[in-house]
Every structure is written in C-alpha cells, then in structure tokens.
Enzyme design. Structure first.
Site, short mmCIF file in Angstrom:
data_model
loop_
_atom_site.label_atom_id
_atom_site.label_comp_id
_atom_site.label_asym_id
_atom_site.label_seq_id
_atom_site.Cartn_x
_atom_site.Cartn_y
_atom_site.Cartn_z
N ASP A 134 -0.43 1.66 -2.52
CA ASP A 134 0.12 2.91 -3.04
C ASP A 134 1.32 3.37 -2.23
O ASP A 134 1.42 3.11 -1.03
CB ASP A 134 -0.94 4.01 -2.99
CG ASP A 134 -1.86 4.00 -4.20
OD1 ASP A 134 -1.46 3.45 -5.25
OD2 ASP A 134 -2.97 4.53 -4.10
N ARG A 182 4.01 -1.31 -9.86
CA ARG A 182 3.65 -0.11 -10.62
C ARG A 182 4.78 0.90 -10.50
O ARG A 182 5.19 1.25 -9.40
CB ARG A 182 2.36 0.52 -10.09
CG ARG A 182 1.97 1.83 -10.80
CD ARG A 182 0.96 2.62 -9.98
NE ARG A 182 -0.27 1.87 -9.77
CZ ARG A 182 -1.10 2.09 -8.76
NH1 ARG A 182 -0.82 3.01 -7.84
NH2 ARG A 182 -2.20 1.37 -8.64
#
Length: 306
Positions: A134, A182
């Site tokens: 992340d 992402r």
C-alpha cells in the site's frame, strides 16, 4: 480541499473524538460497514462470503505508524496467520494481502520494513498468493518505492499502489506500467505543492495514468467507485485491446456492493479491499473523508441506541 473533508481528517488525530467513536454503543454497526472485524476469523469469514459471490479480495491488517520492532513483529505475525488460513481453506487463489510498510516498521527504517515485508511475501508465496504494498502519505512515497523494488527482486508479482492526486504519479506510472499496479485517487491530506486538490484535476490525472497503465504490458488494478471513471476505464481498455481478465477493478468493502457484483456479473475481475483489525479508527476517518456523504450515516449511527 473540501472543508468537510478537512474536518474529518483532522478528527483522525483527535483523541477525544477517537474515544467517543471507540466507546459508542453502536460502533460495531458503523465499523462493520467498512471493516470486516477485529480478528483473523472475521477477515476469513468476510473473504469467504465475497469470494462465494464471485468477487476477489485483498485483505489489509489495519495498523500504521508503528514505531517499535515488537509491534511491527505482531503485524507480521497477523499476516502469517491470515495467509496460513487462506491456504488451508482453499481461498488463496482469490485472495491476496495488502501491507502498509509503516505497519511493519518503516518509521524505524527501510531495512526493518524490507525484512518484515519479505517475511509476508515469502508466506504469501507459500500460500499461493501475492502481496500488494500500500501507498501512504507523500512523505513515504520514495521509501515505499525503494522497498517495493527490493521486494520485486525475489517476488516480481508484488503489487504497487500509486495515487492519482499526487503530481508526481504520472511519472511513477510510466516507470511501473509493465508491472502489477493499483491506481487509486488517494486518501491522505496532502499540500497543494505535491497534490492536486481540485476533484476535476484529480480525475483528469487518474485518466492520464489509466491510459499509461493500459498502454503497458503489466496488470493494472483500478481502484475507484466513480461510475464515470469505471466507464472511461472500460472504454479505454477496449481501445487498447485489453480483455476483461487483463485488468481489474477494485472497490472498498462496504462501498457500492451492488455495483461490485454487477461488474463481476458482466465478466470483469472485481477485487474488494477488506480491512480488519483493532486499529480501525484512522482507516474509518479516511473513508468518511473520501465521501463526506458517509458522514450522515455515521452520525445517525452514533446517536442510535439500537
């Protein structure tokens, strides 16, 4: 920045507000909309139900800004337990994990974060799945990308996350477009010097970055709940000759669940970001800030006694 969003993000660091939310009798109902629960069992249960509905998942054990090795080690152990259970229950093919480097020691140095993230990546490989690293606030972007590059030496399928509201992101996308990436809008309060603050500018940059990802040979993962962006990405994917399994859409647990199932029914790969764990407060406030309309739901829940 929207003043409502600013106020919500400010509440993330307010201990009095944190205590109010944490002790309210209906906290469970509020949090359950966005968070699977506090335990590994909760995460596994939610993942199983979503996978049964034809969706995929990425699981995030909540926690960030860890400042000591012992707490970072606890975060790693939580991921190892989760990955073991995903493997044992036959869910690993449709479930991956997302890891914040600050949860596994980045504040104590990149070496510790790399060592701990490597432990999670190795366990994910053993379980038959992968890890996505992340992205957090802009002060950690360079460190995160350096650790990611090292992880990819051994685990090339490790996913990156890039945030469209940062002015630097299009360059980062071009560097990483041949890999698993992402793309999200971004959920942290950032200064105008490093981030677009106008929603239209963020959307434009999201589309620019989406085009760069789709033009590459990697596997793009488009994290958005915006129907217009979903339509644009779908059209651009067709223009670039991408099949529906050449990319995926990602959405947050509890946000537009009907649309998640609708897209999956149309043949798209849809992955749901499922957070779990005791440190849910900061995550919850960022979700509220992303879509201030959620505040009404939240406030109604706080004053309810049911």
């Amino acid at each position: 920045m929207n003043p409502v969003r600013t106020s919500i993000l400010a509440a993330a660091g307010n201990d009095a507000v944190r205590r109010l939310v944490a002790t309210a009798p209906v906290t469970r109902d509020v949090v359950r909309r966005f968070v699977a629960g506090e335990t590994t069992a909760d995460a596994i249960d939610t993942a199983g139900r979503l996978i049964g509905d034809g969706l995929r998942v990425t699981l995030d054990h909540l926690g960030e800004d860890t400042t000591d090795r012992a707490t970072a080690d606890l975060a790693v152990r939580a991921y190892l337990e989760l990955l073991d259970q995903l493997h044992d229950l036959g869910l690993a093919a449709d479930a991956e994990v997302s890891v914040k480097l600050s949860a596994v020691g980045l504040r104590s140095g990149e070496t510790l974060a790399l060592d701990n993230a490597s432990r999670v990546c190795a366990a994910a490989e053993q379980a038959g799945t992968a890890v996505t690293v992340d992205m957090e606030d802009h002060t950690t972007t360079d460190a995160t990308l350096r650790v990611l590059a090292e992880l990819r030496r051994h685990w090339p399928s490790t996913g990156a996350v890039l945030q469209a509201y940062l002015r630097r992101t299009l360059d980062d996308v071009r560097d990483l477009a041949g890999t698993r990436v992402r793309l999200c809008k971004g959920a942290y309060a950032e200064p105008p010097s490093v981030a677009y603050v106008d929603r239209h500018e963020v959307d434009l940059n999201y589309v620019r970055c989406a085009n760069a990802l789709l033009a590459g040979s990697g596997y793009p993962m488009f994290a958005t709940h915006d129907p217009r962006l979903i339509e644009i990405v779908s059209e651009r994917a067709r223009w670039y000759g991408k099949a529906v399994d050449d990319f995926e859409f990602q959405m947050l647990h509890g946000v537009r669940p009907a649309e998640q199932r609708h897209l999956a029914a149309e043949g798209h790969v849809v992955r749901v970001y499922v957070p779990y764990g005791r440190q849910w407060y900061g995550y919850l406030t960022r979700r509220l800030a992303e879509r201030p309309a959620n505040v009404a739901f939240f406030l109604r829940s706080l004053v309810s006694r049911s």
